[in-house]
Write an enzyme that holds these catalytic residues in place. Structure first.
Site, PDB file in Angstrom:
ATOM      1  N   THR A 130      43.554  23.932  -3.980  1.00  0.00           N
ATOM      2  CA  THR A 130      43.252  24.613  -1.586  1.00  0.00           C
ATOM      3  C   THR A 130      43.762  26.168  -2.755  1.00  0.00           C
ATOM      4  O   THR A 130      44.535  26.822  -3.005  1.00  0.00           O
ATOM      5  CB  THR A 130      44.304  23.764  -0.999  1.00  0.00           C
ATOM      6  OG1 THR A 130      44.525  24.762  -0.347  1.00  0.00           O
ATOM      7  CG2 THR A 130      45.144  23.578  -1.842  1.00  0.00           C
ATOM      8  N   ASP A 131      43.188  26.609  -1.675  1.00  0.00           N
ATOM      9  CA  ASP A 131      43.181  28.048  -1.618  1.00  0.00           C
ATOM     10  C   ASP A 131      44.878  28.637  -1.147  1.00  0.00           C
ATOM     11  O   ASP A 131      45.343  30.017  -0.755  1.00  0.00           O
ATOM     12  CB  ASP A 131      42.548  28.835  -1.080  1.00  0.00           C
ATOM     13  CG  ASP A 131      41.947  29.247   0.591  1.00  0.00           C
ATOM     14  OD1 ASP A 131      42.540  27.586   0.852  1.00  0.00           O
ATOM     15  OD2 ASP A 131      41.003  28.877   0.926  1.00  0.00           O
ATOM     16  N   GLU A 132      45.288  27.341  -0.352  1.00  0.00           N
ATOM     17  CA  GLU A 132      46.688  27.584   0.246  1.00  0.00           C
ATOM     18  C   GLU A 132      47.912  27.465  -0.878  1.00  0.00           C
ATOM     19  O   GLU A 132      48.848  28.074   0.002  1.00  0.00           O
ATOM     20  CB  GLU A 132      46.560  26.303   0.964  1.00  0.00           C
ATOM     21  CG  GLU A 132      45.914  26.038   2.445  1.00  0.00           C
ATOM     22  CD  GLU A 132      46.259  25.315   3.316  1.00  0.00           C
ATOM     23  OE1 GLU A 132      47.572  25.097   3.545  1.00  0.00           O
ATOM     24  OE2 GLU A 132      45.710  24.658   4.096  1.00  0.00           O
ATOM     25  N   TYR A 156      53.051  21.288   2.878  1.00  0.00           N
ATOM     26  CA  TYR A 156      51.260  20.611   1.771  1.00  0.00           C
ATOM     27  C   TYR A 156      51.569  21.356   0.717  1.00  0.00           C
ATOM     28  O   TYR A 156      50.857  20.813  -0.651  1.00  0.00           O
ATOM     29  CB  TYR A 156      50.401  20.234   3.029  1.00  0.00           C
ATOM     30  CG  TYR A 156      48.916  20.497   2.493  1.00  0.00           C
ATOM     31  CD1 TYR A 156      48.594  19.507   1.631  1.00  0.00           C
ATOM     32  CD2 TYR A 156      48.230  21.859   2.704  1.00  0.00           C
ATOM     33  CE1 TYR A 156      46.962  19.138   1.028  1.00  0.00           C
ATOM     34  CE2 TYR A 156      47.453  21.723   1.543  1.00  0.00           C
ATOM     35  CZ  TYR A 156      46.580  20.626   1.114  1.00  0.00           C
ATOM     36  OH  TYR A 156      45.302  20.796   0.163  1.00  0.00           O
ATOM     37  N   LYS A 160      50.932  20.771  -3.036  1.00  0.00           N
ATOM     38  CA  LYS A 160      49.584  21.194  -3.863  1.00  0.00           C
ATOM     39  C   LYS A 160      50.282  21.940  -5.073  1.00  0.00           C
ATOM     40  O   LYS A 160      49.258  21.611  -6.264  1.00  0.00           O
ATOM     41  CB  LYS A 160      48.781  21.310  -2.972  1.00  0.00           C
ATOM     42  CG  LYS A 160      47.618  20.621  -2.409  1.00  0.00           C
ATOM     43  CD  LYS A 160      47.348  19.755  -2.928  1.00  0.00           C
ATOM     44  CE  LYS A 160      46.078  19.845  -3.693  1.00  0.00           C
ATOM     45  NZ  LYS A 160      45.156  18.640  -4.598  1.00  0.00           N
TER      46      LYS A 160
HETATM   47  P1  NAD Z   1      41.122  13.128   2.961  1.00  0.00           P
HETATM   48  O1  NAD Z   1      42.797  13.285   3.677  1.00  0.00           O
HETATM   49  O2  NAD Z   1      40.208  13.372   4.620  1.00  0.00           O
HETATM   50  O3  NAD Z   1      41.207  12.184   2.005  1.00  0.00           O
HETATM   51  C1  NAD Z   1      42.671  11.883   1.167  1.00  0.00           C
HETATM   52  C2  NAD Z   1      42.450  10.780   0.080  1.00  0.00           C
HETATM   53  O4  NAD Z   1      42.960  10.181  -0.524  1.00  0.00           O
HETATM   54  C3  NAD Z   1      41.982   9.651   1.609  1.00  0.00           C
HETATM   55  O5  NAD Z   1      40.722   8.529   1.337  1.00  0.00           O
HETATM   56  C4  NAD Z   1      43.411   8.683   1.427  1.00  0.00           C
HETATM   57  O6  NAD Z   1      43.647   6.766   2.017  1.00  0.00           O
HETATM   58  C5  NAD Z   1      43.874   8.665  -0.441  1.00  0.00           C
HETATM   59  N1  NAD Z   1      44.988   8.873  -0.255  1.00  0.00           N
HETATM   60  C6  NAD Z   1      45.711   9.338  -0.341  1.00  0.00           C
HETATM   61  N2  NAD Z   1      47.361   9.239  -0.765  1.00  0.00           N
HETATM   62  C7  NAD Z   1      46.858   8.542  -1.558  1.00  0.00           C
HETATM   63  C8  NAD Z   1      47.589   7.247  -2.718  1.00  0.00           C
HETATM   64  N3  NAD Z   1      48.861   7.638  -3.033  1.00  0.00           N
HETATM   65  N4  NAD Z   1      46.824   7.244  -3.700  1.00  0.00           N
HETATM   66  C9  NAD Z   1      45.698   6.862  -3.424  1.00  0.00           C
HETATM   67  N5  NAD Z   1      45.024   7.292  -2.713  1.00  0.00           N
HETATM   68  C10 NAD Z   1      45.374   7.707  -1.572  1.00  0.00           C
HETATM   69  O7  NAD Z   1      41.515  14.616   2.219  1.00  0.00           O
HETATM   70  P2  NAD Z   1      39.820  16.090   1.828  1.00  0.00           P
HETATM   71  O8  NAD Z   1      39.798  16.994   2.681  1.00  0.00           O
HETATM   72  O9  NAD Z   1      38.799  14.958   1.751  1.00  0.00           O
HETATM   73  O10 NAD Z   1      40.711  16.595   0.929  1.00  0.00           O
HETATM   74  C11 NAD Z   1      40.528  15.846  -1.007  1.00  0.00           C
HETATM   75  C12 NAD Z   1      41.172  16.807  -1.708  1.00  0.00           C
HETATM   76  O11 NAD Z   1      41.002  17.879  -1.833  1.00  0.00           O
HETATM   77  C13 NAD Z   1      42.800  17.073  -1.569  1.00  0.00           C
HETATM   78  O12 NAD Z   1      43.701  16.828  -2.454  1.00  0.00           O
HETATM   79  C14 NAD Z   1      42.847  18.181  -0.853  1.00  0.00           C
HETATM   80  O13 NAD Z   1      44.029  19.167  -0.877  1.00  0.00           O
HETATM   81  C15 NAD Z   1      42.161  19.047  -1.572  1.00  0.00           C
HETATM   82  N6  NAD Z   1      41.508  20.514  -0.813  1.00  0.00           N
HETATM   83  C16 NAD Z   1      41.193  20.182   0.689  1.00  0.00           C
HETATM   84  C17 NAD Z   1      40.520  21.211   1.381  1.00  0.00           C
HETATM   85  C18 NAD Z   1      40.001  20.674   2.883  1.00  0.00           C
HETATM   86  O14 NAD Z   1      39.990  21.591   3.712  1.00  0.00           O
HETATM   87  N7  NAD Z   1      39.780  19.270   3.286  1.00  0.00           N
HETATM   88  C19 NAD Z   1      40.470  22.323   0.756  1.00  0.00           C
HETATM   89  C20 NAD Z   1      40.748  22.553  -0.315  1.00  0.00           C
HETATM   90  C21 NAD Z   1      41.040  21.380  -1.066  1.00  0.00           C
HETATM   91  O1  DAU Z   2      42.370  26.387   3.139  1.00  0.00           O
HETATM   92  C1  DAU Z   2      41.934  24.712   2.346  1.00  0.00           C
HETATM   93  C2  DAU Z   2      42.892  23.601   3.154  1.00  0.00           C
HETATM   94  O2  DAU Z   2      42.194  23.690   4.759  1.00  0.00           O
HETATM   95  C3  DAU Z   2      42.840  22.455   3.025  1.00  0.00           C
HETATM   96  O3  DAU Z   2      43.841  22.557   1.354  1.00  0.00           O
HETATM   97  C4  DAU Z   2      43.662  21.776   3.725  1.00  0.00           C
HETATM   98  O4  DAU Z   2      44.105  20.164   2.987  1.00  0.00           O
HETATM   99  C5  DAU Z   2      43.076  21.430   4.826  1.00  0.00           C
HETATM  100  O5  DAU Z   2      43.578  20.670   6.080  1.00  0.00           O
HETATM  101  C6  DAU Z   2      42.606  22.497   5.727  1.00  0.00           C
HETATM  102  O6  DAU Z   2      44.460  23.525   5.895  1.00  0.00           O
HETATM  103  P1  DAU Z   2      44.230  24.342   7.455  1.00  0.00           P
HETATM  104  O7  DAU Z   2      45.504  24.042   7.844  1.00  0.00           O
HETATM  105  O8  DAU Z   2      43.636  25.648   6.981  1.00  0.00           O
HETATM  106  O9  DAU Z   2      43.353  23.418   8.407  1.00  0.00           O
HETATM  107  P2  DAU Z   2      43.391  22.588   9.943  1.00  0.00           P
HETATM  108  O10 DAU Z   2      41.428  21.951  10.130  1.00  0.00           O
HETATM  109  O11 DAU Z   2      44.450  21.620   9.762  1.00  0.00           O
HETATM  110  O12 DAU Z   2      43.481  24.126  10.291  1.00  0.00           O
HETATM  111  C7  DAU Z   2      42.730  25.144  10.686  1.00  0.00           C
HETATM  112  C8  DAU Z   2      42.974  26.722  11.239  1.00  0.00           C
HETATM  113  O13 DAU Z   2      42.774  25.854  12.738  1.00  0.00           O
HETATM  114  C9  DAU Z   2      44.440  26.732  11.127  1.00  0.00           C
HETATM  115  O14 DAU Z   2      44.205  28.439  11.418  1.00  0.00           O
HETATM  116  C10 DAU Z   2      45.369  26.337  12.249  1.00  0.00           C
HETATM  117  C11 DAU Z   2      44.152  25.835  13.108  1.00  0.00           C
HETATM  118  N1  DAU Z   2      44.146  24.987  13.802  1.00  0.00           N
HETATM  119  C12 DAU Z   2      43.824  23.382  13.820  1.00  0.00           C
HETATM  120  C13 DAU Z   2      44.540  22.788  14.589  1.00  0.00           C
HETATM  121  C14 DAU Z   2      44.420  21.496  13.869  1.00  0.00           C
HETATM  122  C15 DAU Z   2      44.449  25.124  15.661  1.00  0.00           C
HETATM  123  O15 DAU Z   2      44.093  26.138  15.724  1.00  0.00           O
HETATM  124  N2  DAU Z   2      44.653  24.032  15.970  1.00  0.00           N
HETATM  125  C16 DAU Z   2      44.317  23.038  15.376  1.00  0.00           C
HETATM  126  O16 DAU Z   2      44.078  20.968  16.657  1.00  0.00           O
END
Ligand code: NAD
Ligand code: DAU
Length: 348
Positions: A130-132, A156, A160
């Site tokens: 992730t970019d985070e 988090y 990562k």
């Molecule tokens: P998500 O939370 O929707 O899904 C996570 C999945 O992992 C779920 O199916 C959960 O059951 C499974 N899981 C959790 N713990 C586990 C364990 N111990 N063993 C096996 N399975 C397990 O997450 P997502 O948003 O789909 O993100 C997927 C990946 O992409 C993550 O690694 C996250 O860091 C990365 N990522 C997410 C975003 C985003 O915006 N959502 C952006 C960049 C990178």
């Molecule tokens: O940038 C990639 C990341 O994006 C992934 O690695 C993470 O898994 C994913 O959860 C996401 O992280 P963020 O913290 O950026 O996403 P989130 O949707 O939780 O929040 C997006 C932005 O919105 C953040 O600045 C916090 C804000 N927010 C979030 C929630 C849930 C609100 O203002 N209100 C809310 O209720």
């Protein structure tokens, strides 16, 4: 390619499994997922009968579970060519409440998988990151490149970053062909409604308030999940082992503007403070990163990746999906998710 996909029942993982099975006739997938609150086998109903797909319930941090998944690939498909590691605890607010499970799954889980990949001489290991991990930018700062140093701010993001470094070390020390992708904020179908866009859609549809943290001017770079999946697939097949590839959406937007765009799509008042507008400004997230932005030049130059979804079109399609799949999100919003929201945002 015979893949072990971890976390395939989650948001991005399920989109990826569907994508590779549709895209590559010669692809087979074992999906290892623990089915935490974020994992949902309903996300993969349309592929579960495909003979190229197997599901194994298990924990990436438990070596015996990982071994079972490898054996499942051996029995069903004759072996394993690559690991694509999505499984993680993924929500920043939850990591603030309870960091330990993030360390167990995201850090230990990645090491357990790396060890298994080495033991079984797997040809590619793709760490989905992730970019985070890069931290936070100010308004005028240049976007991060792959050479920007890790500077994570939330538990988090730190977990990562630790996983990325362990993956890198495994490549350097043992020669495992490791690739790392770092993507920006995804949106699209099947995203758990704890994340900003699906939370805004489902809260608004349920007649609840939409919480916006702090001043709402934090910036995220939004990418449609299909564009992310295509990037992961490209890097898996043609990326250079040992490299990191940034995957940015080229769609920087302030949170308040994203929420207002969602409300307009739903035909609801979007001006904060006006009658019927569900926006509520709440206390800020502790350690809240101000802005994320990345350059995806390497991915474009080396692998020819281009994003296909413009944000306005992707948001419309996503909102439509939540309107058409009310039963899906009503089920996942109940129970554990509701209790978490009440403990955290509700208490701010
Ligand atoms: P998500 O939370 O929707 O899904 C996570 C999945 O992992 C779920 O199916 C959960 O059951 C499974 N899981 C959790 N713990 C586990 C364990 N111990 N063993 C096996 N399975 C397990 O997450 P997502 O948003 O789909 O993100 C997927 C990946 O992409 C993550 O690694 C996250 O860091 C990365 N990522 C997410 C975003 C985003 O915006 N959502 C952006 C960049 C990178
Ligand atoms: O940038 C990639 C990341 O994006 C992934 O690695 C993470 O898994 C994913 O959860 C996401 O992280 P963020 O913290 O950026 O996403 P989130 O949707 O939780 O929040 C997006 C932005 O919105 C953040 O600045 C916090 C804000 N927010 C979030 C929630 C849930 C609100 O203002 N209100 C809310 O209720």
């Amino acid at each position: 390619m015979r893949l072990l996909v971890t976390g395939g029942a989650g948001f991005i993982g399920s989109n990826f499994v569907r994508y590779v099975l549709a895209e590559h006739a010669d692809c087979a997938v074992v999906n290892l997922d623990k089915l935490t609150y974020a994992g949902n086998l309903e996300n993969l109903r349309d592929v579960e009968a495909d003979p190229r797909y197997r599901f194994v319930r298990g924990d990436v941090a438990a070596p015996a579970d990982v071994e079972r998944a490898v054996q499942a690939a051996r029995e069903a498909f004759g072996g394993l060519d690559a690991v694509v590691h999505f499984a993680a605890e993924s929500h920043v607010d939850r990591s603030i409440e309870d960091p330990q499970v993030f360390v167990r799954t995201n850090v230990l889980g990645t090491q357990v998988l790396l060890d298994a990949a080495r033991r079984h001489a797997v040809g590619r290991f793709l760490q989905v990151s992730t970019d985070e991990v890069y931290g936070s930018l100010g308004e005028g700062d240049a976007p991060w490149t792959e050479d920007s140093p890790p500077a994570p701010n939330s538990p988090y993001a730190a977990s990562k970053a630790a996983a990325d470094l362990l993956a890198r070390a495994c490549g350097r020390t043992y020669g495992l062909p490791v690739l790392i992708t770092r993507c920006s904020n995804n949106y699209g179908p099947y995203q758990f409604p704890e994340k900003l866009i699906p939370l805004a859609v489902t809260n608004a549809l349920a007649g609840e308030e939409v919480p916006v943290y702090g001043d709402g001017r934090h910036v995220r770079d939004w990418i449609h999940v299909e564009d992310h999946c295509r990037a992961v697939d490209l890097v898996l097949r043609r990326g250079r082992p040992g490299e990191v590839y940034n995957v940015g959406g080229e769609n920087e937007a302030r949170n308040i503007d994203v929420v207002r765009a969602v409300l307009r799509e739903l035909g609801l008042p979007d001006e904060p403070g006006t009658p019927g507008c569900p926006i509520r400004f709440v206390a800020d997230r502790p350690g809240h990163d101000r802005r994320y932005a990345m350059s995806s030049d390497r991915l474009r130059r080396e692998l020819g990746w281009r994003r296909r979804w413009a944000f306005a079109d992707g948001l419309r399609q996503t909102v439509r999906w939540y309107l058409d799949n009310r039963a899906w999100w009503e089920r996942v919003r109940s129970g554990e998710h509701r209790a978490f929201r009440e403990r955290t945002v509700g208490g701010r």
